[in-house]
Design a protein around this motif. Structure first.
Motif, mmCIF file in Angstrom:
data_model
loop_
_atom_site.group_PDB
_atom_site.id
_atom_site.type_symbol
_atom_site.label_atom_id
_atom_site.label_comp_id
_atom_site.label_asym_id
_atom_site.label_seq_id
_atom_site.Cartn_x
_atom_site.Cartn_y
_atom_site.Cartn_z
ATOM 1 N N ALA A 22 0.823 -1.208 0.000
ATOM 2 C CA ALA A 22 0.000 0.000 0.000
ATOM 3 C C ALA A 22 0.858 1.259 0.000
ATOM 4 O O ALA A 22 0.593 2.218 -0.736
ATOM 5 C CB ALA A 22 -0.923 -0.009 1.217
ATOM 6 N N ARG A 25 2.815 1.676 -3.374
ATOM 7 C CA ARG A 25 1.978 2.140 -4.479
ATOM 8 C C ARG A 25 1.810 3.654 -4.438
ATOM 9 O O ARG A 25 1.723 4.307 -5.478
ATOM 10 C CB ARG A 25 0.615 1.445 -4.424
ATOM 11 N N PRO A 94 -4.755 -1.051 3.661
ATOM 12 C CA PRO A 94 -4.222 -2.170 2.874
ATOM 13 C C PRO A 94 -5.354 -2.993 2.269
ATOM 14 O O PRO A 94 -6.314 -3.352 2.950
ATOM 15 C CB PRO A 94 -3.435 -2.984 3.906
ATOM 16 N N ASP A 98 -2.820 -5.340 -2.691
ATOM 17 C CA ASP A 98 -1.585 -4.613 -2.405
ATOM 18 C C ASP A 98 -0.388 -5.551 -2.340
ATOM 19 O O ASP A 98 0.699 -5.252 -2.839
ATOM 20 C CB ASP A 98 -1.707 -3.842 -1.087
#
Length: 402
Positions: A22, A25, A94, A98
């Motif tokens: 998470a 990203r 999350p 992920d």
């Protein structure tokens, strides 16, 4: 405080990959995500004993890590330009994909295959650098350099932490499947100090099942998921109360998870119906023959041997032939099986299970002195504590027989 520290440790072991995914990203950088999550964990150890554990610990850690990352970016001249873009996005909770996004990023084709595997083991499964080095039989400093270089390549090449598009699967899937398989194996029979790390094996199963759900038209992904489910279904019978390995032929099949075996068998049948056989489907087929047999002796050994032949055609590895020799022992006899094992000596002389297989076959053929020599060599080469204990018992038996 001890309870909080134990909780934080458990969250790290079970959810680190999702949290790192998470954060990666949003930040586009695995190193920054690691730093942010480390800061968040330290903050949790300070605050949770007094304030209490939040309702969503992983969400709290990701949000706190994201804020810590923003602070670092504001202090970093290179990172300041990212602050406005990153800060505009709310901190993510999350999500299921992920972890998979993290795995796919770490397995990007721009990275060398060894780097892909090592980095994903490190980032997505929580293995230490030392454990990964042991798995690859390289010094710890060498593995540390490999991991650092791989993370730097991800950053420099701007590789995004996203689940890839379908047209990219062919290039990306083989390394991902290899990684998940290695994660499971490390948990199923750890190369570290402990005999097994069941939470890591469970993580491997979960990763494979998540990937199978994400890619329903990729039959070998389902094959891998079925294979790991079948192996994991036997976990309760693989070690006795003293932590010693129980070989398949001596396992109490009443301890096997029959529901999991049935689910895996259904998954495998659906994969096979797609008509695109792959190595993981074939391995799962072998595991299913063992799992569904009423007893070890009643296993369909000729079918097992035939599946190993098909597997060797796809994956011409000497280890496949070594495993086939076990089926040969029951399908054709002890002597033909020993001939097959001996033919692999030039390629597997440094592999402890080759010597262990020779020891069993030689002992069955009443060549006790040779069997003892082979068993002693297997003990010298084995590194896992449970395997060493098993080989120690075998050496003791052969010495008494001699």
């Amino acid at each position: 405080m001890d309870d909080v520290a134990e909780l934080v440790d458990r969250i790290w072991r079970t959810d680190a990959a999702g949290m790192l995914g998470a954060l990666s990203r949003r930040l586009g950088d695995l190193d920054r995500a690691e730093e942010a999550l480390s800061d968040a964990l330290a903050e949790a150890l300070k605050r949770w004993p007094d304030e209490g554990v939040p309702e969503s610990p992983t969400g709290w850690l990701v949000t706190t890590g994201w804020r810590k990352a923003l602070d670092r970016l504001r202090r970093d001249a290179v990172g300041r330009e990212k602050v406005a873009r990153v800060a505009a996005e709310p901190p993510p909770e999350p999500a299921a994909d992920d972890r998979l996004a993290l795995v796919f990023a770490c397995c990007h084709p721009d990275l060398a295959v060894p780097a892909r595997v090592a980095l994903t083991l490190y980032a997505a499964s929580g293995l230490s650098t030392a454990e990964i080095a042991a798995a690859f039989l390289v010094p710890v400093p060498t593995m540390a350099q490999r991991l650092s270089r791989a993370k730097r390549q991800l950053r420099e090449r701007g590789i995004r932490f996203e689940v890839p598009q379908p047209h990219e699967y062919a290039d990306r899937l083989p390394a991902v499947l290899t990684v998940i398989y290695l994660v499971f194996n490390e948990g199923y029979l750890s190369s570290g100090r402990s005999a097994q790390r069941r939470e890591l094996a469970r993580e491997g199963v979960d990763l494979a099942c998540q990937l199978a759900a994400l890619l329903p038209r990729e039959p070998d992904v389902a094959g891998l998921a079925a294979l790991l489910e079948l192996h994991h279904a036997r976990a309760a019978a693989r070690f006795d109360s003293w932590g010693r390995i129980v070989l398949l032929e001596k396992q109490d099949r009443r301890l096997w998870d029959e529901a999991a075996i049935e689910r895996a068998a259904l998954r495998l049948r659906a994969a096979v119906r797609q008509g695109r056989p792959g190595p993981y489907q074939l391995q799962a087929g072998i595991a299913a023959l063992h799992a569904l047999a009423p007893s070890y002796e009643a296993t369909g050994w000729a079918e097992v041997r035939a599946l190993y032949d098909r597997l060797y055609a796809l994956d011409p590895s000497p280890v496949v032939l070594l495993n086939r020799a076990v089926a040969t022992r029951f399908a054709l006899g002890w002597a033909p099986a020993l001939d097959e094992v001996d033919a692999l000596g030039d390629r597997l002389a440094g592999y402890h299970l080759w010597h262990a297989a020779r020891a069993d076959l030689l002992a069955a053929l009443d060549r006790s002195a040779e069997a003892l020599t082979a068993a002693e060599r297997a003990l010298e080469l084995a590194t896992n504590p449970a395997e060493r204990e098993l080989m120690s018992r075998r050496v003791g038996e052969l010495r008494r027989r001699s």
